[in-house]
Design a protein around this motif. Structure first.
Motif, PDB file in Angstrom:
ATOM      1  N   THR A  40       0.835  -1.200   0.000  1.00 41.83           N
ATOM      2  CA  THR A  40       0.000   0.000   0.000  1.00 41.83           C
ATOM      3  C   THR A  40       0.869   1.249   0.000  1.00 41.83           C
ATOM      4  OG1 THR A  40      -1.642   1.262   1.252  1.00 41.83           O
ATOM      5  CG2 THR A  40      -0.258  -0.253   2.509  1.00 41.83           C
ATOM      6  N   GLY A  41       0.504   2.194  -0.860  1.00 42.22           N
ATOM      7  CA  GLY A  41       1.281   3.427  -0.986  1.00 42.22           C
ATOM      8  C   GLY A  41       1.056   4.402   0.150  1.00 42.22           C
ATOM      9  N   ASP A  42      -0.070   4.257   0.857  1.00 46.99           N
ATOM     10  CA  ASP A  42      -0.379   5.127   2.005  1.00 46.99           C
ATOM     11  C   ASP A  42      -0.280   6.608   1.654  1.00 46.99           C
ATOM     12  OD1 ASP A  42      -0.889   3.007   3.796  1.00 46.99           O
ATOM     13  OD2 ASP A  42       1.274   2.725   4.091  1.00 46.99           O
ATOM     14  N   GLN A  47       6.291   4.475  -5.592  1.00 49.13           N
ATOM     15  CA  GLN A  47       7.308   4.297  -6.637  1.00 49.13           C
ATOM     16  C   GLN A  47       8.298   3.212  -6.238  1.00 49.13           C
ATOM     17  OE1 GLN A  47       8.544   8.425  -6.725  1.00 49.13           O
ATOM     18  NE2 GLN A  47       7.622   8.752  -8.728  1.00 49.13           N
ATOM     19  N   SER A  48       8.708   3.223  -4.967  1.00 50.62           N
ATOM     20  CA  SER A  48       9.634   2.206  -4.460  1.00 50.62           C
ATOM     21  C   SER A  48       9.012   0.820  -4.511  1.00 50.62           C
ATOM     22  CB  SER A  48      10.045   2.554  -3.031  1.00 50.62           C
ATOM     23  OG  SER A  48      10.883   1.563  -2.490  1.00 50.62           O
ATOM     24  N   ASN A 101      10.379  -2.457  -6.506  1.00 48.89           N
ATOM     25  CA  ASN A 101      10.559  -3.768  -5.883  1.00 48.89           C
ATOM     26  C   ASN A 101       9.835  -4.870  -6.655  1.00 48.89           C
ATOM     27  OD1 ASN A 101      12.163  -2.790  -3.805  1.00 48.89           O
ATOM     28  ND2 ASN A 101      10.448  -2.481  -2.406  1.00 48.89           N
ATOM     29  N   PHE A 102       8.660  -4.564  -7.186  1.00 49.96           N
ATOM     30  CA  PHE A 102       7.946  -5.549  -8.003  1.00 49.96           C
ATOM     31  C   PHE A 102       8.799  -5.966  -9.205  1.00 49.96           C
ATOM     32  CE2 PHE A 102       3.605  -3.578  -6.678  1.00 49.96           C
ATOM     33  CZ  PHE A 102       3.624  -4.291  -5.488  1.00 49.96           C
ATOM     34  N   LEU A 103       9.445  -4.986  -9.819  1.00 54.65           N
ATOM     35  CA  LEU A 103      10.267  -5.273 -11.000  1.00 54.65           C
ATOM     36  C   LEU A 103      11.470  -6.127 -10.618  1.00 54.65           C
ATOM     37  CD1 LEU A 103      10.117  -1.792 -12.792  1.00 54.65           C
ATOM     38  CD2 LEU A 103       8.764  -3.839 -13.277  1.00 54.65           C
ATOM     39  N   VAL A 104      12.081  -5.830  -9.478  1.00 54.65           N
ATOM     40  CA  VAL A 104      13.213  -6.640  -8.998  1.00 54.65           C
ATOM     41  C   VAL A 104      12.764  -8.074  -8.737  1.00 54.65           C
ATOM     42  CG1 VAL A 104      14.827  -6.962  -7.080  1.00 54.65           C
ATOM     43  CG2 VAL A 104      14.473  -4.674  -8.027  1.00 54.65           C
ATOM     44  N   PRO A 133       6.472   8.106 -14.071  1.00 50.21           N
ATOM     45  CA  PRO A 133       7.822   7.551 -14.233  1.00 50.21           C
ATOM     46  C   PRO A 133       7.943   6.094 -13.776  1.00 50.21           C
ATOM     47  CG  PRO A 133       7.949   9.774 -13.338  1.00 50.21           C
ATOM     48  CD  PRO A 133       6.503   9.376 -13.309  1.00 50.21           C
ATOM     49  N   ALA A 134       7.234   5.725 -12.716  1.00 49.69           N
ATOM     50  CA  ALA A 134       7.285   4.340 -12.236  1.00 49.69           C
ATOM     51  C   ALA A 134       6.636   3.407 -13.258  1.00 49.69           C
ATOM     52  CB  ALA A 134       6.579   4.227 -10.889  1.00 49.69           C
TER      53      ALA A 134
END
Length: 310
Positions: free
Chosen positions: A65-67, A74-75, A79-82, A100-101
């Motif tokens: 959750t971005g909260d 964005q972080s 992490n999903f991509l990693v 950008p994300a």
């Protein structure tokens, strides 16, 4: 005979070591999900819909959750991509800022889907959300009838989010049909209760004869309700958005919160996973999937409140 038995055993061993056909054992797909928040009942229901449909499809979900924090969201997408996810679902904390994300995911060839809140920038395969323009129009129509087609009204908004921009657009369009109604204030309440309460305080002090307020979600509506009660604005009409349980209770109790636009967050979750599954299967999916909304007043709120949650 022993030689034949040995040959059979050798063939069996080879068969056991042979890799399984990919078509007979479909690898589990992993989907990264970044919600706006879990503080709102709406997003908890949306998450339940995502999880329910993903379980049916055999997909693994990684839910974060971005909260309301763009940098955090964005972080999370980084992490999903990693982690090598097969798709990403995002409910943007900032419609423009998330671009950008999304572009990073595009560069990594990971399909991106948005739920509830649209993004501006980057390539999104499909956006699944309530028909928010229609919802804004419904709020305007209800409000206009409730105040007799005349009076000054205000909006407590959250212009960083496309879903809210659409709600406000529909509301303004609906109110424009009533020449006796004038929108005299629009203040950003940030979509959270405490900020909305302060925004309502400012609005009521500047416009003490305000007839009605359109609140863009139920946290906003409940903040406006607290302010209206403090200011003893007993005739004020508030129309909210979401039909969360606490808001429904306030509507049933006859407070200044008179109606809500009801969304179907669980259905949004279901349709999001269904759309992803269609994309995985190579089928063309619509760029926008609109989930219907409806107005809920005291009578229909009683019926909703009596319906067991699933």
């Amino acid at each position: 005979m022993p030689r034949r038995l040995a040959l059979l055993l050798a063939l069996a061993a080879l068969a056991a070591c042979k890799p399984k056909d990919a078509s007979s054992d479909r690898a589990t797909k992993t989907i990264g999900v970044s919600l706006l928040t879990r503080e709102h009942d709406f997003y908890r229901q949306l998450e339940a819909g995502l999880r329910d449909e993903a379980a049916k499809k055999g997909y693994k979900l990684i839910v974060t959750t971005g909260d309301f924090d763009l940098a955090k969201q964005q972080s999370e997408i980084d992490n999903f991509l990693v982690q090598g996810v097969d798709a990403i679902v995002v409910c943007p904390t900032d419609t423009k800022g998330i671009a950008p994300a999304i572009e990073k995911a595009n560069a990594a060839n990971v399909p991106v889907f948005t739920a509830d809140i649209a993004a501006q920038g980057g390539k999104v395969v499909s956006h699944i959300a309530s028909d928010n323009v229609a919802g804004g129009r419904l709020a305007a129509e209800y409000m206009a009838k409730a105040i007799g087609g005349k009076g000054d009204v205000g909006i407590i908004s959250q212009p960083e989010l496309q879903s809210v921009i659409d709600r406000e657009s529909g509301f303004r369009e609906g109110i424009a049909k009533y020449p006796g109604i004038h929108i005299v204030a629009a203040i950003n309440g940030a979509g959270v209760r405490d900020r909305a309460l302060r925004a309502a305080d400012d609005m009521f002090q500047a416009h003490p004869k305000l007839a009605a307020v359109f609140a863009i979600n139920d946290e906003t509506a409940l903040g406006a309700l607290s302010s209206a009660q403090t200011h003893r604005l007993n005739e004020l009409v508030i129309v909210g958005y979401d039909a969360a349980p606490e808001a429904l209770k306030a509507i049933v109790q006859g407070t200044q919160l008179k109606a809500d636009v009801a969304q179907q967050p669980t259905e949004i979750g279901h349709r999001t996973i269904e759309t992803i599954a269609a994309h995985f299967a190579g089928r063309q999916v619509p760029p926008v999937i609109a989930v219907p909304v409806r107005i809920v007043d005291a009578d229909s709120a009683r019926a909703l409140a009596a319906t067991p949650a699933h």
